[in-house]
Design an enzyme around this catalytic site. Structure first.
Site, PDB file in Angstrom:
ATOM      1  N   HIS A 187       0.791  -1.312   0.040  1.00 12.53           N
ATOM      2  CA  HIS A 187       0.124  -0.139   0.121  1.00 12.53           C
ATOM      3  C   HIS A 187       0.881   1.194   0.096  1.00 12.53           C
ATOM      4  O   HIS A 187       2.021   1.369   0.798  1.00 12.53           O
ATOM      5  CB  HIS A 187      -0.933  -0.028   1.290  1.00 12.53           C
ATOM      6  CG  HIS A 187      -2.056   0.842   1.145  1.00 12.53           C
ATOM      7  ND1 HIS A 187      -2.045   2.414   0.971  1.00 12.53           N
ATOM      8  CD2 HIS A 187      -3.332   0.780   0.809  1.00 12.53           C
ATOM      9  CE1 HIS A 187      -3.138   2.734   1.008  1.00 12.53           C
ATOM     10  NE2 HIS A 187      -4.016   1.923   0.744  1.00 12.53           N
TER      11      HIS A 187
ATOM     12  N   GLY B   6       4.724  21.565  11.136  1.00 13.05           N
ATOM     13  CA  GLY B   6       5.760  21.030  11.340  1.00 13.05           C
ATOM     14  C   GLY B   6       6.972  21.270  10.779  1.00 13.05           C
ATOM     15  O   GLY B   6       6.962  22.201   9.987  1.00 13.05           O
TER      16      GLY B   6
ATOM     17  N   SER C 160      10.015  21.413   7.997  1.00 13.52           N
ATOM     18  CA  SER C 160      10.322  21.000   6.586  1.00 13.52           C
ATOM     19  C   SER C 160      11.292  20.121   6.317  1.00 13.52           C
ATOM     20  O   SER C 160      12.134  20.271   5.503  1.00 13.52           O
ATOM     21  CB  SER C 160      10.521  22.356   5.781  1.00 13.52           C
ATOM     22  OG  SER C 160       9.448  23.090   6.200  1.00 13.52           O
TER      23      SER C 160
END
Length: 546
Positions: free
Chosen positions: A66, A147, A149
């Site tokens: 997946h 958050g 980078s």
């Protein structure tokens, strides 16, 4: 599974949250977890699960079929009731900000929580997956919403959003070829496939005037799909996300996959649901396949579910347990159906006990549901009668109507007892001061009105059901005309019995103007029921002696 349990334990530890389903996949190496609760509780549980997953799962060592980009790959918030999509999106943004700030994880928003339409699609965000995100995250256009980078080597990045209910659905194929599975997926998915010269998979990509690739749309709207190989089962699958089951329901996706597979010499052997599914989707599938067979649709909910499971091949890869996979079954309050969940003997014994409930009101509702059931039976027998094939749809419509009456009336068996118990609780309230007396009196009036409304509804439904009974006596299977007669007797008794409950519960009601319409309309319904019973029995006796 022990690792997954550590994560789900965090969810269950949050008060006000209920864990509904945990659906692991070995070959995909991903687990879908479904839980419900109040908005604040769900957000807290999601935060704790994301935190725990980051501690336990090392993405640098993770492999699976997946697509994924983090230990918590995607966290969608789905509104069920009492909250709008806009409010849900705000909760998702709040969760994303907290995850980014407190856990130091790169967070991307998607669907309704993402205001930028160029990056609100999950597959677009996830493109490149975990391995490719170390470079992708550095691009200005792919700066996280919250958050740092910088890609986290162990935890990866996560996607948080708000969306409608999505059904994850896999179609099983009798091939191992991922290329062929992908080809069928491209035929189906709304995004379709890139247009190439000569309509060949290796042909030159055709672009528009801006240089962007042109595409050939797939046949199913609101569907995302890819092909993959599942080593666990030794087959290729078409993995679908049905993002709007009102536009493309499960049964249409299945049948279209069968058609597209057949065009390529491939056979669909079954299918697999990942996570939970709404009850309506399964019932609609059952009706769809019954209609294709020209069979009556007026069958029980249980039978519709069985037909859907069988027709979709949902048990090819493993057992499909409706009580564990249908969301409404997991959410239902068992106490709301205490009486109707009893055996017939248990219900009779409970009625015969010294307790005043269940009493005449619940029995009247039961009689009404029996009348509806008998009417539905005659309609179903008529739809299946040899030589009447051209009339199956006519009787199927009657049967469906009868099933609706039966379903509503059976709910009122318990509802009447709950209304009576509510009235008794109101009478038991303290009355030692003027304030307490006022509160008690108001509670009695409110509960009393409910105790009148329930049996009145029994009357309305049972009278409506008599139209079906009469039609079945007149035009239904003549071998079942006596059943129509018994149904008429039950319906009339239900109406007269429920009216007695309307009258006794309204006897001490203070606001006579409020209950006067119930008494007046109830009397009219009783008279209509007696007349209709007479007409139906004349038809029945005429056919029995004719």
């Amino acid at each position: 599974m022990q690792l997954i349990k550590q994560i789900t334990d965090e969810i269950q530890a949050v008060e006000g949250v209920r864990l509904l389903n945990v659906d692991p996949g070995n070959a995909t190496n991903r687990t879908v977890v479904t839980f419900v609760g109040s908005p604040d509780a769900v957000v807290e549980a999601a935060f704790q699960a994301i935190k725990k997953a980051g501690l336990l799962i090392d993405m640098s060592r993770h492999k699976g079929a997946h697509p994924r980009m983090g230990s918590t790959d995607v966290c969608p918030l789905v509104p069920i009731s009492g909250i709008s999509m806009e409010e849900t999106a705000a909760m998702a943004r709040r969760l994303g900000e907290r995850v980014g700030l407190e856990l130091g994880l790169p967070v991307y928003l998607y669907e309704a929580a993402q205001p930028n339409i160029l990056r609100n699609n999950l597959s677009v965000i996830r493109s490149g997956e975990y391995e490719g995100f170390f470079e992708k995250i550095l691009l200005p256009e792919w700066k996280p919403d919250f958050g740092p980078s910088q890609m986290d080597i162990k935890r990866g990045a996560t996607v948080i959003g708000a969306r409608d209910f999505l059904v994850a659905y896999n179609i099983n194929l009798n091939t191992k070829s991922v290329r062929k599975a992908n080809s069928i997926a491209f035929d189906l998915r709304e995004a379709g496939r890139v247009m190439r010269e000569g309509n060949h998979s290796t042909g030159k990509i055709i672009t528009d005037e801006t240089g962007k690739p042109r595409s050939i749309p797939g046949s199913l709207r609101s569907v995302k799909a890819i092909g993959w190989f599942i080593e666990e089962y030794g087959i290729a699958q078409i993995s679908m996300n049905l993002t709007n089951i009102a536009i493309t329901p499960v049964h249409i996706a299945f049948d279209e996959a069968c058609r597209k597979a057949d065009e390529r010499g491939i056979r669909v052997t079954g299918s697999e649901l990942v996570g939970l599914i709404p009850l309506k989707s399964i019932l609609d599938a059952g009706r769809y396949f019954l209609k294709k067979q020209k069979r009556s649709l007026g069958v029980s909910e249980t039978e519709l579910i069985r037909i859907a499971i069988q027709s979709l091949g949902l048990e090819e890869l493993g057992p499909f347990k409706p009580e564990e996979r249908i969301i409404e079954f997991l959410l239902e309050n068992k106490s709301d159906s205490k009486l109707v969940s009893m055996t017939l003997k248990e219900f009779l014994d409970e009625t015969a006990s010294e307790s005043p409930a269940p009493g005449g009101g619940s029995v009247a509702a039961c009689l009404g549901s029996l009348a509806a059931a008998l009417a539905t039976m005659v309609a179903n027998l008529s739809a299946a009668k040899k030589g009447w094939d051209e009339r199956w749809e006519e009787f199927s419509q009657w049967a469906e109507m009868g099933r609706r009456y039966q379903s509503e009336l059976i709910k009122l068996v318990d509802a009447d007892t709950r209304a009576f118990e509510g009235l008794m609780r109101a009478f038991g309230l303290p009355k030692s001061s003027p304030e307490e007396k006022l509160l008690r009196n108001n509670a009695i009036q409110d509960a009393g009105l409910k105790a009148i409304e329930v049996p009145f509804r029994v009357m309305e439904l049972s009278l409506g059901c008599m139209n079906i009974i009469k039609a079945m006596a007149e035009t239904g299977n003549p071998n079942s005309v006596s059943d129509a007669g018994v149904a008429a007797l039950c319906a009339r008794s239900a109406i007269m019995g429920a009216y007695l409950n309307v009258r006794i519960n309204g006897k001490d009601f203070t606001n006579k103007e409020l209950i006067s319409p119930f008494i007046h309309q109830g009397k009219i319904m009783v008279e209509k029921a007696i007349d209709m019973e007479k007409d139906i029995l004349e038809i029945v006796n005429g056919k029995l002696t004719g």
